[in-house]
Write a protein that holds these residues in place. Structure first.
Motif, PDB file in Angstrom:
ATOM      1  N   THR A 270       0.830  -1.043  -0.040  1.00  0.00           N
ATOM      2  CA  THR A 270       0.109  -0.311  -0.160  1.00  0.00           C
ATOM      3  C   THR A 270       0.939   1.551   0.053  1.00  0.00           C
ATOM      4  O   THR A 270       0.413   2.394  -0.579  1.00  0.00           O
ATOM      5  CB  THR A 270      -1.046   0.051   1.296  1.00  0.00           C
ATOM      6  OG1 THR A 270      -0.199  -0.594   2.483  1.00  0.00           O
ATOM      7  CG2 THR A 270      -1.985  -0.967   1.045  1.00  0.00           C
ATOM      8  N   SER A 271       2.410   1.284   0.596  1.00  0.00           N
ATOM      9  CA  SER A 271       3.138   2.002   0.398  1.00  0.00           C
ATOM     10  C   SER A 271       3.601   1.955  -0.339  1.00  0.00           C
ATOM     11  O   SER A 271       4.853   1.118  -0.562  1.00  0.00           O
ATOM     12  CB  SER A 271       3.213   2.770   1.824  1.00  0.00           C
ATOM     13  OG  SER A 271       4.067   1.778   2.703  1.00  0.00           O
ATOM     14  N   ASN A 272       5.114   3.026  -1.081  1.00  0.00           N
ATOM     15  CA  ASN A 272       5.823   2.970  -1.824  1.00  0.00           C
ATOM     16  C   ASN A 272       6.518   3.951  -1.709  1.00  0.00           C
ATOM     17  O   ASN A 272       6.525   5.542  -1.857  1.00  0.00           O
ATOM     18  CB  ASN A 272       5.459   2.743  -3.289  1.00  0.00           C
ATOM     19  CG  ASN A 272       6.760   2.655  -3.838  1.00  0.00           C
ATOM     20  OD1 ASN A 272       6.690   3.377  -5.101  1.00  0.00           O
ATOM     21  ND2 ASN A 272       7.323   1.155  -4.324  1.00  0.00           N
ATOM     22  N   LEU A 273       8.126   3.848  -1.641  1.00  0.00           N
ATOM     23  CA  LEU A 273       8.644   4.569  -1.564  1.00  0.00           C
ATOM     24  C   LEU A 273       9.073   6.221  -2.321  1.00  0.00           C
ATOM     25  O   LEU A 273       8.831   7.498  -2.898  1.00  0.00           O
ATOM     26  CB  LEU A 273      10.194   4.275  -1.454  1.00  0.00           C
ATOM     27  CG  LEU A 273      11.596   5.504  -1.222  1.00  0.00           C
ATOM     28  CD1 LEU A 273      11.140   5.889  -0.329  1.00  0.00           C
ATOM     29  CD2 LEU A 273      12.761   4.462  -1.108  1.00  0.00           C
ATOM     30  N   ILE A 274       9.041   5.338  -3.978  1.00  0.00           N
ATOM     31  CA  ILE A 274       8.503   6.613  -5.058  1.00  0.00           C
ATOM     32  C   ILE A 274       7.712   6.960  -5.440  1.00  0.00           C
ATOM     33  O   ILE A 274       7.470   7.977  -5.269  1.00  0.00           O
ATOM     34  CB  ILE A 274       9.364   5.373  -6.601  1.00  0.00           C
ATOM     35  CG1 ILE A 274      10.462   5.100  -6.327  1.00  0.00           C
ATOM     36  CG2 ILE A 274       9.104   6.122  -7.488  1.00  0.00           C
ATOM     37  CD1 ILE A 274      10.572   3.457  -7.341  1.00  0.00           C
ATOM     38  N   THR A 275       6.873   6.010  -5.096  1.00  0.00           N
ATOM     39  CA  THR A 275       5.347   6.966  -4.740  1.00  0.00           C
ATOM     40  C   THR A 275       5.296   8.300  -4.562  1.00  0.00           C
ATOM     41  O   THR A 275       4.987   9.346  -4.750  1.00  0.00           O
ATOM     42  CB  THR A 275       4.202   6.087  -4.559  1.00  0.00           C
ATOM     43  OG1 THR A 275       3.863   4.742  -4.837  1.00  0.00           O
ATOM     44  CG2 THR A 275       2.886   6.936  -5.200  1.00  0.00           C
ATOM     45  N   SER A 276       5.916   7.833  -2.967  1.00  0.00           N
ATOM     46  CA  SER A 276       5.387   8.918  -1.352  1.00  0.00           C
ATOM     47  C   SER A 276       6.863   9.732  -2.204  1.00  0.00           C
ATOM     48  O   SER A 276       6.627  10.953  -1.899  1.00  0.00           O
ATOM     49  CB  SER A 276       6.650   8.256  -0.539  1.00  0.00           C
ATOM     50  OG  SER A 276       5.781   7.271   0.288  1.00  0.00           O
ATOM     51  N   THR A 277       7.709   9.122  -2.402  1.00  0.00           N
ATOM     52  CA  THR A 277       9.044  11.073  -3.150  1.00  0.00           C
ATOM     53  C   THR A 277       8.458  11.693  -4.277  1.00  0.00           C
ATOM     54  O   THR A 277       8.904  13.054  -4.648  1.00  0.00           O
ATOM     55  CB  THR A 277      10.156  10.020  -3.719  1.00  0.00           C
ATOM     56  OG1 THR A 277       9.930   8.731  -2.551  1.00  0.00           O
ATOM     57  CG2 THR A 277      11.092  10.504  -4.410  1.00  0.00           C
TER      58      THR A 277
END
Length: 584
Positions: A270-277
């Motif tokens: 559900t969470s992803n570093l690239i999406t958050s970045t």
DNA sequence: GCCTCATCGA
């Protein structure tokens, strides 16, 4: 069939090499025989030559050649005088014959290794050719040589050989990068007919292609298409779309869409570093630092493995809000947790320092990065050189340009142009021209900006004739003049009171298909004022107001000044009121 | 193996 064609091709090549070897041998031997004519007039030598030339079809004959050669060698050794020349020529022949023997042996081995009816070798040859072809297609795509890549793809298809999915994806990416989305879509169509079936990466590539062209509707449309074809979009698909929406400033829409997609497609993570970045970067760029910081904290809260890109986004974010001290703090934190600041980190800092006018600090960072083993690139130099020129230190900027050349980085036209412009602005015409010459000498072609900088410099030095010559040069051999070129020349002519020249230039500009801007119109208004045609000047000003041009105070001031000079204060005040209305 | 995030721009 594959192995047959490969075998015959290789065999032909060897025969050709062999034939060339004989021709070379003949010519060498002819030359030697001419030089040593006195020593090689005996009958055995001629026999030797004849045998060497024609006796190459089998080993028996080769050995006879060798024997003959040894014989001639012995014969020559028996010569009473000038033994050195004899020895030398015999040695040459021995070497040449050895080469010949070696070539014959290689041909024999090659022919033996080619088994015409051996299935294993057929498959091996087929695989070799297939691997070679797909490797070439991929390499061509990376180099942007798509026409050739597609031709090779066609050739494979004609032989009923279908390249794999990855090679197809390389081709699609190539077309997307060059903006040829029609070709990319056509290829996907071909894949649906001939195979291999497009996969998630295929659709991701195509979706990104449309996002790059700002066609998000089509990208979303493809998102549905892939889902309907049974291909589940992955995290990368989401990130491509989220990134595209964020680039348009639609962070909130991106986030909502993401939630919907994640809900629909049941993506496990559900969470992803690239999406958050991506979301954090967009929030910083939208000026929403609090939201950006929430994404940053979320990364740690969810224990996502952070990377150098995320740190660079935070550093850039704080630089955007002109908080360089906090930016430095994150550089230190980055180092502390084991990430070395990279070229992005340093360029972000240097760019910010240059924009803020802290050029010495920027130069200091430049020395630090080199010591840390991160080498400055075109962007680093561009920012420092621009910063130095903008703050009047052209000499130092030129030193950096020399450093680039020393480091074998070819400066792009912009860098040369800002230095030429810098020298022009401080009135050093000679240096400006010499930099232009140096630019050409290293193989960088001057562009319109180069010429405009030189024209500006010539005008500044009062060389109006030279400025016009430069424009003529542009019309004759390119690059073509632009609106700035004409505005510069019109402004100069106007200041010198050459009204006819202004009107001539304006006429030439219109005939050339250029649309006049606010600068052009201001020069014309100035020109009408000089001529005393105040009605025409005012008409033009009215026209300007109706157009959607960004009109500044300059044309109003010109008219007011003129009316004041003519002591028509009422008219001057009228213009002033018009300006106030305009700005209200 | 192919597809996702960050710096510059007269």
């Amino acid at each position: 069939m594959q192995s047959v064609s490969v075998a015959s091709l290789e065999s032909n090549i060897l025969l050709r090499i062999l034939s060339n070897s004989f021709q070379t041998l003949d010519s060498i031997k002819d030359r030697i025989s001419h030089i040593f004519a006195d020593f090689f007039s005996s009958k055995p030598f001629h026999i030797h030559l004849i045998r060497t030339r024609y006796g190459y079809m089998d080993d028996t004959k080769t050995s006879s050649i060798r024997n003959q050669c040894e014989l001639s060698e012995n014969d020559n050794r028996r010569k009473p005088s000038d033994g050195d020349k004899g020895d030398c020529s015999v040695a040459v022949f021995n070497v040449l014959d050895a080469m010949l023997k070696d070539t014959l042996d290689r041909l024999k081995t090659m022919r033996q290794s080619i088994s015409w009816d051996h299935i294993g070798s057929k498959r091996c040859a087929f695989e070799t050719k297939y691997n070679r072809d797909v490797t070439i297609i991929r390499a061509l795509c990376l180099e942007g040589k798509l026409g050739v890549a597609l031709s090779l793809w066609h050739m494979m298809i004609q032989r009923s050989v279908i390249p794999d999915i990855i090679t197809h994806n390389y081709l699609i990416k190539g077309f997307c990068k060059s903006g040829e989305l029609d070709k990319a879509e056509w290829l996907v169509g071909e894949m649906l007919i001939k195979g291999p079936s497009p996969n998630c990466a295929t659709y991701n590539t195509l979706i990104k292609g449309y996002c790059l062209l700002n066609n998000i509707d089509r990208a979303l449309n493809l998102f549905s298409t892939m889902t309907n074809s049974g291909i589940t979009p992955n995290r990368i698909t989401c990130n491509i779309i989220v990134h595209a929406l964020c680039k348009k400033g639609l962070v909130e829409d991106a986030r909502k869409l993401l939630e919907k997609i994640l809900g629909d497609t049941h993506l496990k993570d559900t969470s992803n570093l690239i999406t958050s970045t991506i979301l954090m970067d967009a929030s910083f760029k939208n000026g929403d630092i609090n939201q950006a910081f929430t994404y940053w904290e979320e990364i740690f809260h969810r224990s996502l493995p952070v990377d150098a890109v995320a740190y660079n986004v935070v550093i850039h974010g704080f630089c955007l809000s002109r908080d360089i001290v906090i930016a430095y703090k994150y550089v230190c934190e980055m180092l502390k947790i084991g990430f070395h600041p990279d070229i992005f980190s340093y360029n972000i800092l240097i760019g910010t320092l240059c924009k803020e006018g802290w050029i010495d600090e920027a130069c200091y960072i430049y020395t630090v990065m080199s010591k840390m083993g991160v080498f400055p690139d075109q962007i680093t130099y561009k920012m420092i050189i621009q910063g130095l020129c903008f703050h009047g230190n052209v000499m130092k900027a030129y030193e950096f340009l020399c450093d680039m050349l020393d480091d074998s980085i070819l400066p792009e036209p912009l860098i040369w142009n800002v230095i030429i412009d810098g020298y022009g602005r401080c009135g050093n015409m000679q240096k400006a021209l010499s930099i232009r010459d140096q630019m050409i000498a290293v193989g960088v072609l001057p562009n319109t900006f180069t010429y405009n900088a030189l024209i500006h410099a010539q005008i500044k030095c009062g060389n109006i004739f030279e400025a016009h010559s430069l424009k003529k040069e542009m019309l004759l051999s390119g690059p073509f003049p632009d609106l700035v070129t004409y505005n510069l020349l019109m402004g100069a002519a106007c200041n010198l009171g050459y009204i006819n020249s202004v009107l001539q230039l304006y006429d030439e500009m219109i005939r050339g298909g250029y649309y006049p801007d606010i600068i052009t119109c201001t020069e014309l208004i100035k020109c009408y004022c000089i001529q005393g045609k105040l009605e025409q000047a005012e008409d033009l000003l009215v026209k300007l107001q109706t157009l959607s041009l960004q009109v500044d105070h300059v044309p109003y001031r010109i008219l007011m000044k003129k009316y004041c000079k003519m002591r028509e204060l009422d008219k001057a005040f009228e213009i002033y009121q018009k300006w106030l209305v305009r700005n209200s």
